[in-house]
Motif scaffolding. Structure first.
Motif, PDB file in Angstrom:
ATOM      1  N   ASP A 128      25.274 -37.824  -6.888  1.00 45.26           N
ATOM      2  CA  ASP A 128      25.458 -39.140  -7.490  1.00 45.26           C
ATOM      3  C   ASP A 128      26.360 -39.970  -6.584  1.00 45.26           C
ATOM      4  N   PHE A 129      26.104 -41.277  -6.508  1.00 47.64           N
ATOM      5  CA  PHE A 129      26.907 -42.117  -5.634  1.00 47.64           C
ATOM      6  C   PHE A 129      26.945 -43.540  -6.172  1.00 47.64           C
ATOM      7  N   LEU A 130      27.978 -44.277  -5.762  1.00 49.83           N
ATOM      8  CA  LEU A 130      28.053 -45.707  -6.008  1.00 49.83           C
ATOM      9  C   LEU A 130      27.494 -46.422  -4.793  1.00 49.83           C
ATOM     10  N   TRP A 131      26.776 -47.522  -5.047  1.00 50.05           N
ATOM     11  CA  TRP A 131      26.104 -48.210  -3.951  1.00 50.05           C
ATOM     12  C   TRP A 131      26.345 -49.712  -4.045  1.00 50.05           C
ATOM     13  N   ALA A 132      26.930 -50.275  -2.980  1.00 51.68           N
ATOM     14  CA  ALA A 132      27.108 -51.725  -2.860  1.00 51.68           C
ATOM     15  C   ALA A 132      26.098 -52.232  -1.833  1.00 51.68           C
ATOM     16  N   PRO A 133      24.988 -52.841  -2.255  1.00 56.35           N
ATOM     17  CA  PRO A 133      23.909 -53.194  -1.318  1.00 56.35           C
ATOM     18  C   PRO A 133      24.275 -54.242  -0.272  1.00 56.35           C
ATOM     19  N   LEU A 134      25.188 -55.173  -0.605  1.00 58.91           N
ATOM     20  CA  LEU A 134      25.521 -56.256   0.329  1.00 58.91           C
ATOM     21  C   LEU A 134      24.260 -56.965   0.823  1.00 58.91           C
ATOM     22  N   PHE A 135      23.366 -57.280  -0.106  1.00 52.26           N
ATOM     23  CA  PHE A 135      22.115 -57.943   0.252  1.00 52.26           C
ATOM     24  C   PHE A 135      22.348 -59.307   0.894  1.00 52.26           C
ATOM     25  N   GLY A 136      23.405 -59.994   0.463  1.00 52.98           N
ATOM     26  CA  GLY A 136      23.624 -61.354   0.929  1.00 52.98           C
ATOM     27  C   GLY A 136      23.732 -61.473   2.435  1.00 52.98           C
ATOM     28  N   ILE A 137      24.260 -60.436   3.095  1.00 46.43           N
ATOM     29  CA  ILE A 137      24.424 -60.495   4.552  1.00 46.43           C
ATOM     30  C   ILE A 137      23.066 -60.629   5.238  1.00 46.43           C
ATOM     31  N   LEU A 138      22.118 -59.759   4.856  1.00 41.34           N
ATOM     32  CA  LEU A 138      20.786 -59.820   5.459  1.00 41.34           C
ATOM     33  C   LEU A 138      20.017 -61.053   5.000  1.00 41.34           C
ATOM     34  N   TYR A 139      20.234 -61.432   3.749  1.00 38.27           N
ATOM     35  CA  TYR A 139      19.543 -62.605   3.206  1.00 38.27           C
ATOM     36  C   TYR A 139      19.929 -63.866   3.975  1.00 38.27           C
ATOM     37  N   LEU A 140      21.219 -64.020   4.278  1.00 36.41           N
ATOM     38  CA  LEU A 140      21.659 -65.199   5.039  1.00 36.41           C
ATOM     39  C   LEU A 140      21.140 -65.171   6.465  1.00 36.41           C
ATOM     40  N   GLN A 141      20.997 -63.974   7.048  1.00 34.45           N
ATOM     41  CA  GLN A 141      20.405 -63.900   8.384  1.00 34.45           C
ATOM     42  C   GLN A 141      18.956 -64.371   8.355  1.00 34.45           C
ATOM     43  N   GLU A 142      18.257 -64.057   7.263  1.00 34.41           N
ATOM     44  CA  GLU A 142      16.879 -64.529   7.108  1.00 34.41           C
ATOM     45  C   GLU A 142      16.855 -66.054   6.958  1.00 34.41           C
ATOM     46  N   LEU A 143      17.758 -66.583   6.142  1.00 33.08           N
ATOM     47  CA  LEU A 143      17.813 -68.031   5.956  1.00 33.08           C
ATOM     48  C   LEU A 143      18.227 -68.751   7.236  1.00 33.08           C
ATOM     49  N   LYS A 144      19.034 -68.101   8.036  1.00 33.27           N
ATOM     50  CA  LYS A 144      19.499 -68.711   9.283  1.00 33.27           C
ATOM     51  C   LYS A 144      18.323 -69.035  10.196  1.00 33.27           C
ATOM     52  N   ARG A 145      17.265 -68.244  10.075  1.00 30.23           N
ATOM     53  CA  ARG A 145      16.071 -68.486  10.884  1.00 30.23           C
ATOM     54  C   ARG A 145      15.120 -69.471  10.209  1.00 30.23           C
ATOM     55  N   LYS A 146      15.463 -69.883   8.989  1.00 37.86           N
ATOM     56  CA  LYS A 146      14.661 -70.864   8.247  1.00 37.86           C
ATOM     57  C   LYS A 146      15.617 -71.927   7.706  1.00 37.86           C
ATOM     58  N   PRO A 147      16.185 -72.754   8.585  1.00 37.92           N
ATOM     59  CA  PRO A 147      17.277 -73.654   8.192  1.00 37.92           C
ATOM     60  C   PRO A 147      16.928 -74.633   7.085  1.00 37.92           C
ATOM     61  N   GLU A 148      15.699 -75.120   7.034  1.00 39.36           N
ATOM     62  CA  GLU A 148      15.357 -76.082   5.988  1.00 39.36           C
ATOM     63  C   GLU A 148      15.429 -75.432   4.608  1.00 39.36           C
ATOM     64  N   VAL A 149      14.966 -74.192   4.523  1.00 38.99           N
ATOM     65  CA  VAL A 149      15.058 -73.465   3.257  1.00 38.99           C
ATOM     66  C   VAL A 149      16.521 -73.150   2.953  1.00 38.99           C
ATOM     67  N   GLY A 150      17.278 -72.808   3.994  1.00 34.82           N
ATOM     68  CA  GLY A 150      18.692 -72.526   3.809  1.00 34.82           C
ATOM     69  C   GLY A 150      19.443 -73.715   3.231  1.00 34.82           C
ATOM     70  N   LYS A 151      19.114 -74.904   3.691  1.00 32.79           N
ATOM     71  CA  LYS A 151      19.769 -76.111   3.175  1.00 32.79           C
ATOM     72  C   LYS A 151      19.440 -76.315   1.696  1.00 32.79           C
ATOM     73  N   GLU A 152      18.201 -76.025   1.315  1.00 29.96           N
ATOM     74  CA  GLU A 152      17.820 -76.148  -0.093  1.00 29.96           C
ATOM     75  C   GLU A 152      18.588 -75.136  -0.944  1.00 29.96           C
ATOM     76  N   GLU A 153      18.723 -73.923  -0.422  1.00 28.68           N
ATOM     77  CA  GLU A 153      19.472 -72.905  -1.148  1.00 28.68           C
ATOM     78  C   GLU A 153      20.935 -73.313  -1.314  1.00 28.68           C
ATOM     79  N   ALA A 154      21.504 -73.920  -0.275  1.00 30.16           N
ATOM     80  CA  ALA A 154      22.906 -74.338  -0.334  1.00 30.16           C
ATOM     81  C   ALA A 154      23.137 -75.349  -1.451  1.00 30.16           C
ATOM     82  N   VAL A 155      22.149 -76.192  -1.715  1.00 30.17           N
ATOM     83  CA  VAL A 155      22.258 -77.152  -2.816  1.00 30.17           C
ATOM     84  C   VAL A 155      22.365 -76.406  -4.149  1.00 30.17           C
TER      85      VAL A 155
END
Length: 457
Positions: A240-267
């Protein structure tokens, strides 16, 4: 004259926050408090706070449009010295950094990879900053072939100095160099050594399959970063283990390559975390479409693996990764929670057929189909249940992990750390965020309403 000034201050504070006064004594009438035992809100209670603690919670009469109180949230991995824009946090920014966490309801944060925070703790007291309660892990251990440099915030190899002013969590970065890293024998021995002294070895896997399996095989009970596709969780030494996925780090890297979508998300982030919109949104510079891209696995692969491994959903630990690119105090938690809510709801079987969203960016993130979140009144079972699980993780599970004094609970005699919401977060469209006010140790340390200089902002 003194009494008149006190009366004026009392009337002013009553106007901006009718049920809260900035004083040693705080009383709130007919509020609904999060019951950690039931993972739901209680009936109506009258709450009294004094000397930083909850003095009483007594049954009260119902009232329309009550306030909802959640225990202070806890974050298991932030880096205060990194500013979310690829640079370093300077001293002038620190008060805003702390308010970023408070404005999202966080009472406790655990620092990873920062310089020693002892002097910062003194600065907080001397400068009278409103700040969450800080703890700090030991310096993370890196594989010896990875250079750490003089005065580094990291340690080379599995041997190193122990800092008695930090907590007993010991991050081990299982990041290899040229396919070389710590052996399972070394990892097992280090884990046993730490546990024998009452400390805890924590594995940062960097979403690497071999690192995940090495950590599980050698008995690590806390893992960070997403689980790669093909990770074998059914090995003979699975624990058994505790798991902190830290999805946001990879998600922001994906958005960084799609800046227009990233700007919409920031709103969207700014709407549910107004402090981010006020302080950091306009400073977030998205790369252009023609910018050089770094190779990485699509986020959709990690999302699919998360949906597949439903047994791990009860093991979640909350960490926002604040300080990584695009992740700011408080807003990083908003990003992570929004991802969790979408993925957990998709993973949960629903009797009602979901609405299929149009193809586009969300399809690239979450797979062949992307489902819009169903309105709560059409999904009365699924969505509130998912949010209840997330709240329990933000409070009880993670707060106990970081050693928070309130244990992620609100109870008579316990510390008065809580956020105040004007609507039920289980039912409203925006979800758990935004909060309206934050109380830490019985003191109002943040409110979204206008205040005079010198009071919480």
């Amino acid at each position: 004259m003194k009494n008149r000034r006190l009366l004026s201050l009392t009337l002013f504070l009553s106007a901006i926050a009718p049920s809260i006064l900035l004083s040693q004594s705080l009383k709130m009438k007919s509020v609904r408090i999060w019951d950690s035992e039931k993972a739901n809100f209680s009936g109506f209670v009258d709450l009294e706070v004094g000397q930083g603690k909850i003095l009483s919670m007594k049954p009260a009469s119902p009232k329309p449009n009550p306030e909802y109180l959640l225990p202070g949230f806890c974050d298991a991995s932030v880096t205060i010295s990194a500013n979310g824009q690829g640079g370093k946090t300077n001293k002038a920014e620190l008060s805003r950094v702390f308010l970023g966490f408070l404005s999202a309801g966080f009472s406790h944060i655990e620092s990873v990879g920062d310089p020693n925070l002892t002097s910062l703790q003194s600065d907080i007291v001397r400068s009278k900053w409103n700040a969450p309660i800080l703890s700090q892990t030991q310096k993370p251990h890196l594989y010896p072939d990875l250079e750490v440099g003089d005065g580094s915030n990291y340690q080379s190899g599995l041997k190193g100095n122990w800092d008695s002013k930090r907590n007993g969590h010991v991050p081990i970065f299982l990041k290899e160099k040229e396919n070389r890293g710590f052996s399972q024998t070394e990892l097992f021995a280090k884990r046993k050594e730490l546990e024998s002294n009452g400390n805890l070895a924590v594995a940062y896997t960097f979403a690497d399959k071999t690192s995940w399996e090495d950590a599980l095989d050698t008995g690590f009970t806390v893992l960070f970063h997403p689980m790669p596709v093909g990770t074998n969780l059914y090995r003979t030494q699975k624990r058994d283990f505790l798991w902190a996925p830290l999805f946001g780090i990879l998600y922001l890297q994906e958005l960084k390559r799609k800046p227009e979508v990233g700007k919409e998300e920031a709103v969207t982030w700014a709407k549910v975390h107004p402090y981010f919109g006020k302080v950091w949104k306009e400073n977030l510079i998205w790369e252009t479409e023609n910018s050089e891209e770094t190779e990485s696995e699509p986020f959709s692969l990690y999302a699919s693996q998360f949906r597949l491994e439903t047994e791990t959903h009860s093991n979640l630990l909350f960490a926002s990764g604040s300080g990584h690119w695009g992740l700011f105090p408080g807003q990083a938690a908003v990003v992570e929670v929004m991802l969790w809510e979408s993925l957990l709801q998709e993973a949960k079987k629903k009797e009602e057929k979901p609405n299929v969203a149009s193809k586009g960016f969300w399809e690239s993130l979450f797979g062949n189909k992307s489902y819009t979140l169903l309105p709560t009144n059409r999904d009365e079972e699924s969505l509130p249940q998912v949010r209840r699980r997330i709240i329990q993780t933000l409070t009880q599970t993670t707060c106990q992990y970081v050693g928070a004094d309130h244990g992620g609970r609100l109870r008579v005699g316990g510390p008065a750390h809580f956020s105040i919401l004007s609507e039920n977060p289980l039912k409203r469209a925006s979800g758990i965020f935004p909060i309206e006010s934050m109380v830490l140790g019985g003191k109002l340390v943040y409110t979204s309403k206008p205040t005079k200089e010198g009071t919480a902002k």
